[in-house]
Scaffold this motif. Structure first.
Motif, PDB file in Angstrom:
ATOM      1  N   UNK A 167      -9.609  -1.988 -42.225  1.00 57.48           N
ATOM      2  CA  UNK A 167      -8.818  -1.261 -43.044  1.00 57.48           C
ATOM      3  C   UNK A 167      -8.298  -1.964 -44.098  1.00 57.48           C
ATOM      4  N   UNK A 168      -8.898  -3.025 -44.748  1.00 50.32           N
ATOM      5  CA  UNK A 168      -8.479  -3.824 -45.882  1.00 50.32           C
ATOM      6  C   UNK A 168      -8.895  -3.133 -47.206  1.00 50.32           C
ATOM      7  N   UNK A 169      -7.902  -2.633 -48.098  1.00 50.57           N
ATOM      8  CA  UNK A 169      -8.021  -1.934 -49.476  1.00 50.57           C
ATOM      9  C   UNK A 169      -8.316  -2.807 -50.332  1.00 50.57           C
ATOM     10  N   UNK A 170      -8.776  -2.197 -51.415  1.00 49.75           N
ATOM     11  CA  UNK A 170      -9.057  -2.781 -52.666  1.00 49.75           C
ATOM     12  C   UNK A 170      -7.862  -3.438 -53.159  1.00 49.75           C
ATOM     13  N   UNK A 171      -6.702  -2.947 -53.125  1.00 45.74           N
ATOM     14  CA  UNK A 171      -5.373  -3.377 -53.513  1.00 45.74           C
ATOM     15  C   UNK A 171      -5.213  -4.587 -52.676  1.00 45.74           C
ATOM     16  N   UNK A 172      -5.195  -4.597 -51.410  1.00 41.54           N
ATOM     17  CA  UNK A 172      -5.032  -5.554 -50.508  1.00 41.54           C
ATOM     18  C   UNK A 172      -5.906  -6.910 -50.715  1.00 41.54           C
ATOM     19  N   UNK A 173      -7.069  -6.737 -50.858  1.00 40.57           N
ATOM     20  CA  UNK A 173      -7.862  -7.594 -51.233  1.00 40.57           C
ATOM     21  C   UNK A 173      -7.596  -8.472 -52.355  1.00 40.57           C
ATOM     22  N   UNK A 174      -7.099  -7.528 -53.750  1.00 41.17           N
ATOM     23  CA  UNK A 174      -6.618  -8.131 -55.024  1.00 41.17           C
ATOM     24  C   UNK A 174      -5.363  -8.778 -54.815  1.00 41.17           C
ATOM     25  N   UNK A 175      -4.377  -8.459 -54.072  1.00 40.98           N
ATOM     26  CA  UNK A 175      -3.390  -9.219 -53.685  1.00 40.98           C
ATOM     27  C   UNK A 175      -3.692 -10.474 -53.067  1.00 40.98           C
ATOM     28  N   UNK A 176      -4.342 -10.435 -52.065  1.00 40.13           N
ATOM     29  CA  UNK A 176      -4.584 -11.418 -51.508  1.00 40.13           C
ATOM     30  C   UNK A 176      -5.241 -12.610 -52.353  1.00 40.13           C
ATOM     31  N   UNK A 177      -6.219 -12.229 -53.137  1.00 34.53           N
ATOM     32  CA  UNK A 177      -6.989 -13.208 -53.987  1.00 34.53           C
ATOM     33  C   UNK A 177      -5.813 -13.824 -55.081  1.00 34.53           C
ATOM     34  N   UNK A 178      -4.880 -12.884 -55.553  1.00 34.90           N
ATOM     35  CA  UNK A 178      -3.953 -13.423 -56.560  1.00 34.90           C
ATOM     36  C   UNK A 178      -2.896 -14.250 -55.894  1.00 34.90           C
ATOM     37  N   UNK A 179      -2.625 -14.045 -54.498  1.00 34.77           N
ATOM     38  CA  UNK A 179      -1.944 -14.968 -53.750  1.00 34.77           C
ATOM     39  C   UNK A 179      -2.181 -16.165 -53.279  1.00 34.77           C
ATOM     40  N   UNK A 180      -3.613 -16.240 -53.498  1.00 35.98           N
ATOM     41  CA  UNK A 180      -4.505 -17.568 -53.261  1.00 35.98           C
ATOM     42  C   UNK A 180      -4.756 -17.396 -51.708  1.00 35.98           C
ATOM     43  N   UNK A 181      -4.781 -16.322 -51.231  1.00 32.09           N
ATOM     44  CA  UNK A 181      -4.972 -16.106 -49.671  1.00 32.09           C
ATOM     45  C   UNK A 181      -6.206 -15.278 -49.460  1.00 32.09           C
ATOM     46  N   UNK A 182      -6.946 -15.217 -50.630  1.00 34.42           N
ATOM     47  CA  UNK A 182      -8.167 -14.539 -50.341  1.00 34.42           C
ATOM     48  C   UNK A 182      -9.192 -15.163 -49.494  1.00 34.42           C
ATOM     49  N   UNK A 183      -9.440 -16.237 -49.264  1.00 35.06           N
ATOM     50  CA  UNK A 183     -10.201 -17.085 -48.220  1.00 35.06           C
ATOM     51  C   UNK A 183      -9.761 -17.095 -46.969  1.00 35.06           C
ATOM     52  N   UNK A 184      -8.369 -16.849 -46.756  1.00 34.40           N
ATOM     53  CA  UNK A 184      -7.827 -16.606 -45.446  1.00 34.40           C
ATOM     54  C   UNK A 184      -8.216 -15.229 -45.044  1.00 34.40           C
ATOM     55  N   UNK A 185      -7.980 -14.194 -45.912  1.00 38.79           N
ATOM     56  CA  UNK A 185      -8.560 -12.968 -45.449  1.00 38.79           C
ATOM     57  C   UNK A 185      -9.853 -12.903 -45.085  1.00 38.79           C
ATOM     58  N   UNK A 186     -10.963 -13.505 -45.788  1.00 35.83           N
ATOM     59  CA  UNK A 186     -12.221 -13.550 -45.639  1.00 35.83           C
ATOM     60  C   UNK A 186     -12.339 -14.203 -44.093  1.00 35.83           C
ATOM     61  N   UNK A 187     -11.675 -15.318 -43.861  1.00 29.77           N
ATOM     62  CA  UNK A 187     -11.831 -16.159 -42.567  1.00 29.77           C
ATOM     63  C   UNK A 187     -11.435 -14.958 -41.289  1.00 29.77           C
ATOM     64  N   UNK A 188     -10.348 -14.310 -41.614  1.00 31.85           N
ATOM     65  CA  UNK A 188      -9.924 -13.145 -40.549  1.00 31.85           C
ATOM     66  C   UNK A 188     -11.006 -12.240 -40.418  1.00 31.85           C
ATOM     67  N   UNK A 189     -11.420 -11.752 -41.449  1.00 32.01           N
ATOM     68  CA  UNK A 189     -12.688 -10.920 -41.172  1.00 32.01           C
ATOM     69  C   UNK A 189     -13.903 -11.394 -40.526  1.00 32.01           C
ATOM     70  N   UNK A 190     -14.286 -12.737 -40.977  1.00 33.60           N
ATOM     71  CA  UNK A 190     -15.267 -13.360 -40.444  1.00 33.60           C
ATOM     72  C   UNK A 190     -15.227 -13.721 -39.045  1.00 33.60           C
TER      73      UNK A 190
END
Length: 149
Positions: free
Chosen positions: A93-116
């Motif tokens: 359920x991660x939307x484009x907006x959520x991924x953009x916000x995570x990247x901008x907050x420098x937590x994009x890799x954390x989101x990637x790790x969660x999905x992985x």
């Protein structure tokens, strides 16, 4: 919108009949899971379908004799939508907006790790959730990388 039948002219069937962009093969289970009931009723289950990634084209799936467009799909298609509410990760359920916000907050890799971690745990169902019929993680990574570089 009804599925559009495309009459073959003998051309290579790996390319979208509308834009000519090369499509990626998708399994029948993907179409069966994501086509609307009306579109599913018209499906030739013996045909080999491909996914059209071109964002300027509303064709999502095509075969030698059939095309299915965005209106024939139960979910919005990331590659075809400009909406920030469109899913990037269809399974979790991660939307484009959520991924953009995570990247901008420098937590994009954390989101990637969660999905992985979910993928490694065997929870991923991209073949029936993602219109591409393949893992969503590459789309998540592409958006994150585009914003942090």
């Amino acid at each position: 919108m009804e599925p559009q039948n495309h009459v073959s002219d003998g051309a290579d069937h790996a390319f979208c009949p509308v834009t000519g962009v090369k499509g990626k093969a998708v399994k029948m289970v993907t179409l069966k899971a994501l086509l609307t009931p009306h579109a599913l009723a018209e499906l030739n289950p013996k045909a080999e379908f491909r996914f059209c990634p071109d964002p300027m084209c509303d064709v999502v799936y095509f075969s030698e004799n059939q095309t299915y467009r965005t209106d024939d799909i139960k979910v919005p298609v990331l590659q075809k939508s400009q909406s920030l509410d469109v899913p990037v990760c269809y399974c979790f359920g991660h939307t484009h907006s959520e991924v953009v916000k995570a990247a901008e907050a420098d937590s994009g890799q954390k989101l990637e790790g969660s999905i992985s971690a979910h993928i490694k745990a065997g929870r991923c169902g991209c073949e029936v959730n993602n219109p591409q019929g393949s893992c969503c993680l590459g789309n998540v990574k592409a958006i994150v990388r585009a914003l942090i570089t």
